[in-house]
Design a protein around this motif. Sequence first.
Motif, PDB file in Angstrom:
ATOM      1  N   SER B  52       0.833  -1.199   0.000  1.00 26.65           N
ATOM      2  CA  SER B  52       0.000   0.000   0.000  1.00 26.65           C
ATOM      3  C   SER B  52       0.870   1.252   0.000  1.00 26.65           C
ATOM      4  CB  SER B  52      -0.966  -0.013   1.183  1.00 26.65           C
ATOM      5  OG  SER B  52      -0.256  -0.116   2.374  1.00 26.65           O
ATOM      6  N   GLY B  53       2.076   1.174   0.624  1.00 25.90           N
ATOM      7  CA  GLY B  53       3.003   2.305   0.560  1.00 25.90           C
ATOM      8  C   GLY B  53       3.452   2.581  -0.863  1.00 25.90           C
ATOM      9  N   VAL B  54       3.753   1.505  -1.594  1.00 27.37           N
ATOM     10  CA  VAL B  54       4.166   1.651  -2.991  1.00 27.37           C
ATOM     11  C   VAL B  54       3.020   2.253  -3.813  1.00 27.37           C
ATOM     12  CG1 VAL B  54       4.767   0.351  -5.055  1.00 27.37           C
ATOM     13  CG2 VAL B  54       5.868  -0.182  -2.915  1.00 27.37           C
ATOM     14  N   GLU B  55       1.818   1.767  -3.542  1.00 34.85           N
ATOM     15  CA  GLU B  55       0.649   2.267  -4.265  1.00 34.85           C
ATOM     16  C   GLU B  55       0.459   3.758  -4.004  1.00 34.85           C
ATOM     17  OE1 GLU B  55      -2.770  -0.023  -3.369  1.00 34.85           O
ATOM     18  OE2 GLU B  55      -4.015   1.073  -4.792  1.00 34.85           O
ATOM     19  N   LEU B  56       0.675   4.154  -2.736  1.00 33.32           N
ATOM     20  CA  LEU B  56       0.527   5.566  -2.362  1.00 33.32           C
ATOM     21  C   LEU B  56       1.528   6.421  -3.127  1.00 33.32           C
ATOM     22  CD1 LEU B  56      -1.090   7.198  -0.155  1.00 33.32           C
ATOM     23  CD2 LEU B  56       1.012   7.157   1.146  1.00 33.32           C
ATOM     24  N   ARG B  57       2.768   5.916  -3.223  1.00 33.73           N
ATOM     25  CA  ARG B  57       3.797   6.650  -3.942  1.00 33.73           C
ATOM     26  C   ARG B  57       3.434   6.805  -5.423  1.00 33.73           C
ATOM     27  NH1 ARG B  57       8.977   7.264  -1.348  1.00 33.73           N
ATOM     28  NH2 ARG B  57       8.579   6.499   0.725  1.00 33.73           N
ATOM     29  N   GLN B  58       2.921   5.721  -6.002  1.00 35.07           N
ATOM     30  CA  GLN B  58       2.519   5.786  -7.420  1.00 35.07           C
ATOM     31  C   GLN B  58       1.428   6.833  -7.605  1.00 35.07           C
ATOM     32  OE1 GLN B  58       3.928   3.797  -9.753  1.00 35.07           O
ATOM     33  NE2 GLN B  58       4.455   1.832  -8.868  1.00 35.07           N
ATOM     34  N   ALA B  59       0.468   6.847  -6.645  1.00 30.27           N
ATOM     35  CA  ALA B  59      -0.637   7.806  -6.749  1.00 30.27           C
ATOM     36  C   ALA B  59      -0.116   9.229  -6.620  1.00 30.27           C
ATOM     37  CB  ALA B  59      -1.672   7.509  -5.669  1.00 30.27           C
ATOM     38  N   GLU B  60       0.845   9.424  -5.673  1.00 32.18           N
ATOM     39  CA  GLU B  60       1.432  10.759  -5.487  1.00 32.18           C
ATOM     40  C   GLU B  60       2.127  11.225  -6.758  1.00 32.18           C
ATOM     41  OE1 GLU B  60       4.120  10.871  -2.171  1.00 32.18           O
ATOM     42  OE2 GLU B  60       2.466  10.590  -0.748  1.00 32.18           O
ATOM     43  N   ALA B  61       2.942  10.313  -7.336  1.00 29.86           N
ATOM     44  CA  ALA B  61       3.666  10.657  -8.564  1.00 29.86           C
ATOM     45  C   ALA B  61       2.676  11.009  -9.672  1.00 29.86           C
ATOM     46  CB  ALA B  61       4.556   9.501  -8.997  1.00 29.86           C
ATOM     47  N   GLY B  62       1.582  10.245  -9.760  1.00 29.43           N
ATOM     48  CA  GLY B  62       0.565  10.532 -10.771  1.00 29.43           C
ATOM     49  C   GLY B  62      -0.057  11.902 -10.569  1.00 29.43           C
ATOM     50  N   ALA B  63      -0.328  12.235  -9.298  1.00 28.91           N
ATOM     51  CA  ALA B  63      -0.962  13.524  -9.010  1.00 28.91           C
ATOM     52  C   ALA B  63      -0.030  14.682  -9.367  1.00 28.91           C
ATOM     53  CB  ALA B  63      -1.347  13.589  -7.536  1.00 28.91           C
ATOM     54  N   VAL B  64       1.261  14.545  -8.999  1.00 20.56           N
ATOM     55  CA  VAL B  64       2.220  15.627  -9.296  1.00 20.56           C
ATOM     56  C   VAL B  64       2.370  15.788 -10.808  1.00 20.56           C
ATOM     57  CG1 VAL B  64       4.601  16.366  -9.050  1.00 20.56           C
ATOM     58  CG2 VAL B  64       3.449  15.331  -7.135  1.00 20.56           C
ATOM     59  N   GLN B  78       9.965  18.076  -9.944  1.00 20.89           N
ATOM     60  CA  GLN B  78       9.223  17.430  -8.854  1.00 20.89           C
ATOM     61  C   GLN B  78       8.495  16.200  -9.367  1.00 20.89           C
ATOM     62  OE1 GLN B  78       6.797  20.492  -7.167  1.00 20.89           O
ATOM     63  NE2 GLN B  78       8.374  21.087  -5.698  1.00 20.89           N
ATOM     64  N   SER B  79       7.944  16.337 -10.572  1.00 13.69           N
ATOM     65  CA  SER B  79       7.227  15.206 -11.161  1.00 13.69           C
ATOM     66  C   SER B  79       8.190  14.057 -11.444  1.00 13.69           C
ATOM     67  CB  SER B  79       6.528  15.675 -12.437  1.00 13.69           C
ATOM     68  OG  SER B  79       6.529  14.683 -13.399  1.00 13.69           O
ATOM     69  N   VAL B  80       9.352  14.392 -12.014  1.00 12.66           N
ATOM     70  CA  VAL B  80      10.310  13.329 -12.360  1.00 12.66           C
ATOM     71  C   VAL B  80      10.839  12.660 -11.095  1.00 12.66           C
ATOM     72  CG1 VAL B  80      12.401  12.798 -13.624  1.00 12.66           C
ATOM     73  CG2 VAL B  80      10.914  14.595 -14.430  1.00 12.66           C
ATOM     74  N   ILE B  81      11.127  13.466 -10.061  1.00 11.04           N
ATOM     75  CA  ILE B  81      11.646  12.904  -8.809  1.00 11.04           C
ATOM     76  C   ILE B  81      10.596  12.001  -8.174  1.00 11.04           C
ATOM     77  CG2 ILE B  81      12.267  13.505  -6.442  1.00 11.04           C
ATOM     78  CD1 ILE B  81      13.836  15.850  -7.546  1.00 11.04           C
ATOM     79  N   ALA B  82       9.331  12.437  -8.197  1.00 10.48           N
ATOM     80  CA  ALA B  82       8.262  11.606  -7.619  1.00 10.48           C
ATOM     81  C   ALA B  82       8.145  10.290  -8.382  1.00 10.48           C
ATOM     82  CB  ALA B  82       6.945  12.360  -7.654  1.00 10.48           C
ATOM     83  N   MET B  83       8.279  10.362  -9.714  1.00 13.94           N
ATOM     84  CA  MET B  83       8.199   9.126 -10.506  1.00 13.94           C
ATOM     85  C   MET B  83       9.361   8.199 -10.177  1.00 13.94           C
ATOM     86  SD  MET B  83       6.746   9.919 -14.258  1.00 13.94           S
ATOM     87  CE  MET B  83       7.627  11.395 -14.685  1.00 13.94           C
ATOM     88  N   GLN B  84      10.566   8.794  -9.991  1.00 15.64           N
ATOM     89  CA  GLN B  84      11.729   7.977  -9.652  1.00 15.64           C
ATOM     90  C   GLN B  84      11.529   7.277  -8.321  1.00 15.64           C
ATOM     91  OE1 GLN B  84      14.044   7.032 -11.383  1.00 15.64           O
ATOM     92  NE2 GLN B  84      13.795   8.381 -13.130  1.00 15.64           N
ATOM     93  N   GLU B  85      10.985   8.036  -7.348  1.00 17.80           N
ATOM     94  CA  GLU B  85      10.761   7.444  -6.026  1.00 17.80           C
ATOM     95  C   GLU B  85       9.770   6.304  -6.123  1.00 17.80           C
ATOM     96  OE1 GLU B  85      11.540  10.303  -2.302  1.00 17.80           O
ATOM     97  OE2 GLU B  85       9.835  10.848  -3.547  1.00 17.80           O
ATOM     98  N   ALA B  86       8.711   6.508  -6.923  1.00 20.56           N
ATOM     99  CA  ALA B  86       7.702   5.463  -7.075  1.00 20.56           C
ATOM    100  C   ALA B  86       8.318   4.224  -7.709  1.00 20.56           C
ATOM    101  CB  ALA B  86       6.544   5.976  -7.911  1.00 20.56           C
ATOM    102  N   SER B  87       9.117   4.441  -8.747  1.00 22.30           N
ATOM    103  CA  SER B  87       9.702   3.287  -9.454  1.00 22.30           C
ATOM    104  C   SER B  87      10.695   2.559  -8.550  1.00 22.30           C
ATOM    105  CB  SER B  87      10.358   3.777 -10.746  1.00 22.30           C
ATOM    106  OG  SER B  87      11.712   3.494 -10.794  1.00 22.30           O
ATOM    107  N   LEU B  88      11.420   3.342  -7.734  1.00 26.61           N
ATOM    108  CA  LEU B  88      12.398   2.719  -6.835  1.00 26.61           C
ATOM    109  C   LEU B  88      11.701   1.887  -5.766  1.00 26.61           C
ATOM    110  CD1 LEU B  88      15.449   2.852  -6.616  1.00 26.61           C
ATOM    111  CD2 LEU B  88      15.162   4.534  -4.843  1.00 26.61           C
ATOM    112  N   SER B  89      10.614   2.418  -5.205  1.00 28.44           N
ATOM    113  CA  SER B  89       9.931   1.646  -4.163  1.00 28.44           C
ATOM    114  C   SER B  89       9.289   0.403  -4.770  1.00 28.44           C
ATOM    115  CB  SER B  89       8.894   2.503  -3.447  1.00 28.44           C
ATOM    116  OG  SER B  89       7.959   2.990  -4.345  1.00 28.44           O
ATOM    117  N   PHE B  90       8.858   0.503  -6.025  1.00 30.46           N
ATOM    118  CA  PHE B  90       8.307  -0.683  -6.694  1.00 30.46           C
ATOM    119  C   PHE B  90       9.403  -1.740  -6.881  1.00 30.46           C
ATOM    120  CE2 PHE B  90       6.937  -3.193 -10.327  1.00 30.46           C
ATOM    121  CZ  PHE B  90       5.657  -3.526  -9.927  1.00 30.46           C
ATOM    122  N   SER B  91      10.589  -1.281  -7.313  1.00 28.98           N
ATOM    123  CA  SER B  91      11.692  -2.225  -7.493  1.00 28.98           C
ATOM    124  C   SER B  91      12.041  -2.914  -6.185  1.00 28.98           C
ATOM    125  CB  SER B  91      12.937  -1.511  -8.014  1.00 28.98           C
ATOM    126  OG  SER B  91      12.667  -0.807  -9.166  1.00 28.98           O
TER     127      SER B  91
END
Lengths: 143, 112
Positions: B52-64, B78-91
């Motif tokens: 659910s944490g990963v999902e939250l990050r993906q949603a945040e990145a999508g919103a930004v 900010q958008s690119v950094i949020a996407m990177q964080e989401a992809s990293l937590s997914f990995s």
Amino acid sequence: MELLTGIAATSGALNSQRTRLDIIAQNIANARTTRGPDGGPYQRRIVSFESELLRSTDSANGANSPGLATVRVSGVTNDPTPGQRVNDPGHPDADAQGMVTLPNVNLAFEMVDLITASRAYEANLNVAKNSRQMAMRTLEIGK
Amino acid sequence: MAIIGSALPVSIQSLRPPLDLAPAREIFTPKGPSGLAPTGGQFGEIFEKMVSGVELRQAEAGAVTRSVLLGDNPNLHQSVIAMQEASLSFSLMVEVRNKVVEGYQELMRMPV
């Protein structure tokens, strides 16, 4: 859970440098503007930065991690130096003696500022890229 | 995930020689639904939190990213950094899953 530590400081720096680039763009665009909203010539704007302590949301290592300081724009001020005065009686903004006050923007200075700001932005982008690479390399331990 | 989470500790503990009968009976006695639904601290629950944490990050990145694309936010990074964080937590999540499945399969291959 903070995966990319320090990225918040980098993000703030990127924000600030982008604002600086915007202001430099405004200075260059108005290098020959002899009439602004106040009736006078355009005044060059200067961006100043200040450091800002990040609010730590990570309580797990709050005790031994140093509070990271990011940067933000503290203000945009006017450069008070007087602009160059040239004799141009035909100009619509010329005074009774036929003199026109030009903006105090020096294009050479602005170009140097532009290079500095874009290099600083690039440096911060490299920090962001590097911290991502470090995290990805760490994940490769398990492979 | 809950199946693996509840199955792993039992299969590890069942390998121990039952020195004392009373605790062994406790382990092998089925406890009904509470044995199936892991309670606090179980791996399944922790992993669910992580998902659910990963999902939250993906949603945040999508919103930004959406706010950048709509022009509400001028800060592209900010958008690119949020996407990177989401992809990293997914990995990281995928890596954890791989390790767990690997361990489970290793146990399953074990000759008894």
